[in-house]
Design an enzyme around this catalytic site. Structure first.
Site, PDB file in Angstrom:
ATOM      1  N   GLY A 199       0.796  -1.220   0.000  1.00 46.86           N
ATOM      2  CA  GLY A 199       0.000   0.000   0.000  1.00 46.86           C
ATOM      3  C   GLY A 199       0.819   1.256   0.000  1.00 46.86           C
ATOM      4  O   GLY A 199       0.303   2.342  -0.277  1.00 46.86           O
TER       5      GLY A 199
ATOM      6  N   ASP B  57       1.780 -11.479   6.900  1.00 43.32           N
ATOM      7  CA  ASP B  57       2.262 -10.647   5.796  1.00 43.32           C
ATOM      8  C   ASP B  57       3.608 -10.028   6.118  1.00 43.32           C
ATOM      9  O   ASP B  57       4.209  -9.365   5.260  1.00 43.32           O
ATOM     10  CB  ASP B  57       1.237  -9.558   5.450  1.00 43.32           C
ATOM     11  CG  ASP B  57       0.880  -8.694   6.644  1.00 43.32           C
ATOM     12  OD1 ASP B  57       0.300  -9.238   7.588  1.00 43.32           O
ATOM     13  OD2 ASP B  57       1.170  -7.484   6.631  1.00 43.32           O
TER      14      ASP B  57
END
Length: 465
Positions: free
Chosen positions: A86, A243
């Protein structure tokens, strides 16, 4: 000139989104890792001049294929089916003079299709923290991503604290493939892309492996060694989400990380870890949990389901003995004893340290150089342990090569960041120099080895996103 060979960008649609970094207004070099640049076959002089535009994301060099990688992840136990880069863009992969392949990623380089409601930016504090801590880990021989450069953007980044100076980190890694990358395709039942990802990882990181089960075994073994390295330094990652676990075995994503000052196994720093899920002592168990999620992703590729589940379960359970052996080796080396034979002696010391909140780094450095006794309140208890340890004839010279004199202490990092924000990079450079030479004794670095006073201690760290 950088020569890219972008194997991940050649994977099919769905693995990433093609996206370019967002330019910044006034890029300025804060710090450049010249040694790492040379390791990659890059010209430090070029990076420090014309290359600043690339390091800031204002210019995309020829051959780069900028992408944001897709991944999912369990975050503090809750599953998010779509996360992804992101606020980072992978420029591409460079092949070093020795043939090793490395990712070159810009972190804080603007919005991507995975940014959700974020601005895709980073402020100077987390960038300098990651630069410093990752380079310290590299100096200590811990598998880790590396920092090539930090760039001030000239733009403000708005967080809860208000407007903060923006920065971009150039991160170098064997790859940025995570457990969450596998989860991204597993949750979508995309078996074909799972297979392609597995083949890619084997080819890039584990060419000795012939199938997914062997890959799982290899990843389990690497993670066992990496977590043992963390434990031996008193390092607390802070966000061991799936993650944030790299398949390569590298330490990745240094958001709210910290090193312990006073030792206690339940130590937590991350402001968002309110339940102590990722406390120092919990890290091995959390690694097992993450590896179990990885194994679950591979099961559809391993043949008949019942047999695959059994084999994958056995592979994950191998973490325990592998980690324990690595832990005993690391802590045995810290005391110059056979860890397997003298586990009880190691545990006695740690128990004593926890009871008296003795400083983790200073105790072990003090045992090698003298002064460990001063870290304890109950000197008689320490003396009794010390006599038993001395009876084993430890080699102080060997210990001095294992136990660092200093760590990047939280209060020193915060002080260096505060000075950098005010325009003075000298405290950061001093701390960086001292922490990347952690065994070197120098009078002008002596203040960096001291434990914080009660008023100096930093007890909470933040992701900084």
């Amino acid at each position: 000139m950088i020569h890219f060979d972008n194997s991940y960008a050649r994977l099919p649609q769905g693995f990433f989104a093609r996206t370019r970094p967002t330019p910044v207004s006034s890029p300025r070099l804060l710090v450049l890792n010249e040694t790492l640049a040379e390791r990659l076959g890059l010209d430090p002089a070029h990076l420090a001049s014309d290359g600043v535009e690339m390091l800031a994301g204002n210019a995309v060099p020829d051959g780069a294929e900028p992408i944001a990688q897709a991944y999912a992840g369990h975050q503090f136990g809750g599953f998010s089916p779509q996360l992804g880069d992101g606020r980072a863009v992978l420029l591409g992969e460079v092949i070093a003079p020795d043939g090793q392949r490395f990712d070159l990623q810009l972190k804080g380089s603007g919005k991507t299709p995975f940014s959700r409601r974020g601005d895709g930016r980073a402020w100077m504090g987390p960038v300098l923290r990651e630069y410093l801590v990752s380079e310290y880990m590299a100096a200590m021989g811990v598998p880790t991503t590396r920092a090539l450069a930090a760039i001030a953007t000239g733009d403000l980044v708005f967080r809860e604290q208000g407007g903060l100076p923006g920065a971009v980190l150039t991160r170098v890694a064997a790859s940025h493939i995570r457990v969450g990358t596998f989860q991204y395709f597993a949750v979508r039942d995309d078996i074909e892309r799972l297979r392609q990802l597995t083949d890619h990882v084997i080819d890039r990181h584990y060419p000795q492996c012939k199938d997914p089960l062997e890959l799982l075994d290899a990843v389990v073994a690497r993670q066992a060694r990496t977590i043992a390295d963390w434990m031996a330094l008193g390092f607390i990652h802070g966000v061991m989400n799936t993650d944030n676990m790299a398949i390569s075995g590298e330490t990745i994503d240094y958001g709210p990380c910290a090193f312990m000052d006073a030792y206690h196994p339940d130590t937590v720093f991350s402001s968002i870890d309110t339940q102590g899920r990722y406390a120092w002592a919990q890290q091995p168990q959390m690694a097992v949990w993450n590896l179990a999620q990885f194994a679950t992703c591979l099961i559809p590729l391993m043949g008949e389901e019942e047999a695959a589940v059994e084999a994958a379960t056995k592979a994950v359970h191998r973490f325990g003995p592998l980690y324990q052996a690595a832990w005993l080796e690391r802590f045995g080396a810290k005391l110059s004893i056979d860890g397997a034979q003298h586990q009880a002696l190691i545990e006695r010391l740690l128990t004593l340290m926890a009871q008296q909140r003795a400083d983790f780094t200073r105790v072990f450095a003090g045992l090698a150089h003298g002064g460990a006794r001063d870290e304890f309140i109950d000197r008689d208890a320490f003396d009794a342990w010390h006599a038993d340890w001395q009876a084993l004839s430890p080699d102080m010279a060997l210990m001095a090569r294992v136990n660092p004199l200093r760590i990047p202490r939280n209060h020193r990092i915060e002080g260096a960041i505060e000075s950098a924000v005010a325009g003075d990079m000298q405290p950061f450079r001093k701390l960086l120099d001292a922490c990347t030479r952690p065994f070197e004794a120098r009078a002008d670095w002596s203040d960096l080895s001291t434990a914080p006073t009660s008023s100096e201690a930093v007890r909470r760290t933040f992701c900084g996103t």
